[in-house]
Design a protein around this motif. Structure first.
Motif, PDB file in Angstrom:
ATOM      1  N   LEU A 135       0.837  -1.199   0.000  1.00  0.00           N
ATOM      2  CA  LEU A 135       0.000   0.000   0.000  1.00  0.00           C
ATOM      3  C   LEU A 135       0.870   1.247   0.000  1.00  0.00           C
ATOM      4  CD1 LEU A 135      -2.761   1.350   0.153  1.00  0.00           C
ATOM      5  CD2 LEU A 135      -2.678   1.123   2.636  1.00  0.00           C
ATOM      6  N   VAL A 136       0.652   2.097  -0.990  1.00  0.00           N
ATOM      7  CA  VAL A 136       1.386   3.358  -1.113  1.00  0.00           C
ATOM      8  C   VAL A 136       0.390   4.503  -0.989  1.00  0.00           C
ATOM      9  CG1 VAL A 136       2.772   4.818  -2.645  1.00  0.00           C
ATOM     10  CG2 VAL A 136       3.155   2.334  -2.582  1.00  0.00           C
ATOM     11  N   VAL A 137       0.691   5.443  -0.106  1.00  0.00           N
ATOM     12  CA  VAL A 137      -0.122   6.652   0.049  1.00  0.00           C
ATOM     13  C   VAL A 137       0.753   7.833  -0.338  1.00  0.00           C
ATOM     14  CG1 VAL A 137      -1.451   8.109   1.613  1.00  0.00           C
ATOM     15  CG2 VAL A 137      -1.492   5.614   1.893  1.00  0.00           C
ATOM     16  N   ARG A 138       0.299   8.585  -1.335  1.00  0.00           N
ATOM     17  CA  ARG A 138       1.094   9.679  -1.887  1.00  0.00           C
ATOM     18  C   ARG A 138       0.464  11.016  -1.526  1.00  0.00           C
ATOM     19  NH1 ARG A 138       1.405  12.530  -6.873  1.00  0.00           N
ATOM     20  NH2 ARG A 138       3.555  13.138  -7.320  1.00  0.00           N
ATOM     21  N   ASN A 139       1.286  11.964  -1.121  1.00  0.00           N
ATOM     22  CA  ASN A 139       0.803  13.318  -0.850  1.00  0.00           C
ATOM     23  C   ASN A 139       0.852  14.092  -2.163  1.00  0.00           C
ATOM     24  OD1 ASN A 139      -0.205  15.438   0.636  1.00  0.00           O
ATOM     25  ND2 ASN A 139       1.795  16.127   1.355  1.00  0.00           N
ATOM     26  N   ASP A 140      -0.269  14.105  -2.858  1.00  0.00           N
ATOM     27  CA  ASP A 140      -0.321  14.655  -4.209  1.00  0.00           C
ATOM     28  C   ASP A 140      -0.615  16.153  -4.150  1.00  0.00           C
ATOM     29  OD1 ASP A 140      -1.041  15.351  -6.875  1.00  0.00           O
ATOM     30  OD2 ASP A 140      -1.629  13.278  -7.274  1.00  0.00           O
ATOM     31  N   PRO A 141       0.281  16.989  -4.670  1.00  0.00           N
ATOM     32  CA  PRO A 141       0.050  18.434  -4.614  1.00  0.00           C
ATOM     33  C   PRO A 141      -0.987  18.929  -5.612  1.00  0.00           C
ATOM     34  CG  PRO A 141       2.086  17.999  -5.791  1.00  0.00           C
ATOM     35  CD  PRO A 141       1.582  16.665  -5.284  1.00  0.00           C
ATOM     36  N   HIS A 142      -1.385  18.082  -6.570  1.00  0.00           N
ATOM     37  CA  HIS A 142      -2.276  18.524  -7.644  1.00  0.00           C
ATOM     38  C   HIS A 142      -3.647  17.860  -7.625  1.00  0.00           C
ATOM     39  CE1 HIS A 142       1.240  20.444  -9.312  1.00  0.00           C
ATOM     40  NE2 HIS A 142       1.866  19.285  -9.415  1.00  0.00           N
ATOM     41  N   ALA A 143      -3.827  16.766  -6.891  1.00  0.00           N
ATOM     42  CA  ALA A 143      -5.046  15.970  -7.021  1.00  0.00           C
ATOM     43  C   ALA A 143      -6.300  16.754  -6.665  1.00  0.00           C
ATOM     44  CB  ALA A 143      -4.956  14.717  -6.159  1.00  0.00           C
ATOM     45  N   SER A 144      -6.245  17.571  -5.624  1.00  0.00           N
ATOM     46  CA  SER A 144      -7.467  18.212  -5.138  1.00  0.00           C
ATOM     47  C   SER A 144      -7.769  19.516  -5.868  1.00  0.00           C
ATOM     48  CB  SER A 144      -7.354  18.508  -3.646  1.00  0.00           C
ATOM     49  OG  SER A 144      -8.476  19.260  -3.212  1.00  0.00           O
ATOM     50  N   ASP A 146      -3.179  24.777 -17.526  1.00  0.00           N
ATOM     51  CA  ASP A 146      -2.253  24.106 -16.613  1.00  0.00           C
ATOM     52  C   ASP A 146      -2.885  23.821 -15.257  1.00  0.00           C
ATOM     53  OD1 ASP A 146      -0.345  24.127 -18.551  1.00  0.00           O
ATOM     54  OD2 ASP A 146       0.876  25.727 -17.680  1.00  0.00           O
ATOM     55  N   ASP A 147      -3.850  24.637 -14.862  1.00  0.00           N
ATOM     56  CA  ASP A 147      -4.520  24.422 -13.569  1.00  0.00           C
ATOM     57  C   ASP A 147      -5.215  23.073 -13.499  1.00  0.00           C
ATOM     58  OD1 ASP A 147      -3.761  26.962 -12.880  1.00  0.00           O
ATOM     59  OD2 ASP A 147      -5.796  27.785 -12.742  1.00  0.00           O
ATOM     60  N   THR A 148      -5.584  22.522 -14.635  1.00  0.00           N
ATOM     61  CA  THR A 148      -6.391  21.298 -14.660  1.00  0.00           C
ATOM     62  C   THR A 148      -5.552  20.028 -14.631  1.00  0.00           C
ATOM     63  OG1 THR A 148      -6.441  21.125 -17.093  1.00  0.00           O
ATOM     64  CG2 THR A 148      -8.092  22.539 -16.048  1.00  0.00           C
ATOM     65  N   THR A 149      -4.247  20.146 -14.819  1.00  0.00           N
ATOM     66  CA  THR A 149      -3.389  18.975 -14.931  1.00  0.00           C
ATOM     67  C   THR A 149      -3.382  18.165 -13.636  1.00  0.00           C
ATOM     68  OG1 THR A 149      -1.958  20.141 -16.505  1.00  0.00           O
ATOM     69  CG2 THR A 149      -1.057  18.177 -15.442  1.00  0.00           C
ATOM     70  N   GLY A 150      -3.749  16.896 -13.743  1.00  0.00           N
ATOM     71  CA  GLY A 150      -3.706  15.998 -12.591  1.00  0.00           C
ATOM     72  C   GLY A 150      -4.850  16.128 -11.616  1.00  0.00           C
ATOM     73  N   ARG A 151      -5.779  17.055 -11.846  1.00  0.00           N
ATOM     74  CA  ARG A 151      -6.866  17.257 -10.876  1.00  0.00           C
ATOM     75  C   ARG A 151      -7.844  16.089 -10.923  1.00  0.00           C
ATOM     76  NH1 ARG A 151      -4.707  21.151  -7.622  1.00  0.00           N
ATOM     77  NH2 ARG A 151      -4.125  22.986  -8.849  1.00  0.00           N
TER      78      ARG A 151
END
Length: 480
Positions: free
Chosen positions: A343-352, A416-421
């Motif tokens: 199990l990997v939990v990543r602190n994603d700066p872009h997901a939210s 660019d704001d939408t990338t990875g959201r």
């Protein structure tokens, strides 16, 4: 400080408010029955109630709670609109709920208030332990109606993070007296002297006969900085009743690093000494505080008590327990992955879409999976994390970086704001088994969030309960 030396009347353990419905009423009730603070998540409860009613409410609990709502006409209207005896057929889409907005909408207000009442009512049923509700300050447009519904059900604590809850003490004062109340709503592009608000007049719900005053619930502000705690405590009108000091390892949203955002080699935010709360400065404010983020491991509570905290808040251990609101197949999959070390939990700066770093459990078949993310049609049909903005001409519009890219850019923002959201609204609802399904066979994939510290699992039985978590955390701390 030992548990015996702590101020009386305060919980030692706070069960974190998690996701959409992960910390639901069953989990909060199980924790509160042990005498500790059980917390329901107040996020998107309008969606949760409406969809569970459309599933037929097999246990009858929701309808029983709605019968106890003090304004019967509101309950009757909600049941008429959303309840489906026996549940909707497979593949039939859920009926939508009104999206959050600044314009008054009676049906939306009633549904939000009633949904919060239902969740707190059921969490408080059958015991006298404390119950709280957790809100995101970011979701400002829902706050007045949500808090009023929770207070009608007798909620003991409101917990609020993801922003600066400076207006909440006054909101709770007004709602306890059934007075009109409001909070400011941040509108992008508005001038400093342009104030937009989300308003609630309780008389719109109770009619001509004002009810007796409500218990004024306590406010715990979730902060990640002693500077913010000092700011909130400086004046009576902004001062909460306590603080939860949340570190960057906690699940869900976390505060970004102070200063310029820097990322490590894995693309995750780098935190430094400036991001650690000075607990001595918080203690000097004279208000109780709890520590959160990594305190679910052995010795965490004892360590917190030694530095003067009233206790700790723990989320992830409860998120994986038997009473959790997570879809049971997903919950068991997370436990299995944690047990075998995958199990990997990543602190994603872009997901939210909210712009805060967000912990994402990297599980195949969920929105964390790049292939699933790429295949999902971009849409924003729930909209709890939409940002109000000022259009040319002065009217207010709404945008979300998880919506279709061309739609977002037409509203004056860069692609660019939408990338990875990720669409957190749909993904988190999907994680509790309430994802939207459409006639063409498409089903919304879930999104899972957890804290990063999973060491607690070594000391818990398989398929453990909330009471097991409480017992393990309290064990051996009588003289800590």
């Amino acid at each position: 400080m030992t548990i015996a030396e702590r101020p009386t009347g305060l919980p030692v353990l706070i069960q974190g408010g998690m996701g959409v419905g992960v910390s639901g009423w069953r989990l909060a009730r199980a924790v509160a029955r042990t005498g500790q603070l059980g917390v329901v998540s107040g996020v998107a409860l309008d969606v949760v109630l409406a969809r569970r009613l459309q599933q037929g409410d097999p246990s009858g609990d929701l309808r029983r709670a709605l019968e106890a709502f003090p304004f019967p006409a509101v309950s009757e209207g909600i049941l008429e609109r959303y309840f489906v005896a026996g549940g909707i057929a497979p593949g039939v889409p859920y009926r939508p709920v009104p999206r959050l907005g600044l314009r008054p909408h009676r049906g939306r207000t009633e549904l939000i208030a009633a949904a919060n009442f239902v969740e707190v009512f059921l969490a408080r049923e059958g015991h006298d332990g404390p119950v709280g509700v957790n809100y995101l300050e970011k979701i400002q447009m829902a706050t007045p109606a949500a808090a009023y519904g929770a207070m009608l059900a007798g909620v003991d604590y409101v917990l609020m993070g993801a922003g600066i809850p400076s207006e909440i003490p006054r909101l709770l004062d007004a709602l306890a007296a059934h007075r009109p109340a409001q909070v400011s709503v941040t509108v992008a592009g508005a001038a400093a002297d342009q104030r937009h608000t989300a308003d609630l007049d309780p008389a719109d719900l109770y009619g001509a006969s004002r009810p007796a005053p409500l218990k004024r619930t306590s406010l715990l502000a979730i902060v990640s900085s002693d500077i913010l705690a000092t700011y909130l405590a400086r004046k009576p009108e902004t001062r909460p009743d306590g603080f939860i000091l949340e570190g960057p390892s906690a699940g869900g949203h976390s505060a970004p690093p102070r200063g310029r955002m820097r990322l490590d080699d894995a693309g995750e935010p780098l935190y430094g000494p400036r991001d650690h709360v000075d607990t001595g400065k918080v203690a000097a404010l004279g208000l109780p505080f709890w520590l959160a983020g990594g305190y679910g491991r052995p010795g965490g509570l004892a360590r917190a008590l030694r530095i003067g905290a009233a206790g700790v808040q723990v989320g992830t251990a409860f998120a994986l327990c038997r009473e959790s609101g997570l879809d049971d197949k997903l919950r068991r999959g997370l436990l299995d992955a944690a047990a075998d070390g995958t199990l990997v939990v990543r602190n994603d700066p872009h997901a939210s879409p909210a712009g805060f770093p967000f912990k994402v459990a990297e599980v195949p078949g969920t929105l964390a999976d790049p292939d699933v993310y790429a295949a999902r049609p971009r849409l924003c049909d729930l909209g709890h994390l939409r940002t109000p903005y000022l259009r040319d001409g002065g009217s207010v519009g709404y945008r979300c970086p998880a919506e279709p890219v061309d739609t977002y850019t037409r509203k004056g923002r860069p692609a660019d704001d939408t990338t990875g959201r990720r669409c957190l609204c749909n993904g988190l609802v999907g994680a509790i088994g309430l994802g939207q399904h459409r006639p063409d066979g498409y089903e919304e994939p879930p999104l899972l969030t957890l804290g990063r510290d999973l060491a607690f699992l070594d000391d818990l039985p398989d398929d453990y309960t909330a009471a097991d978590v409480v017992g393990r955390l309290l064990h051996g701390t009588e003289h800590a």
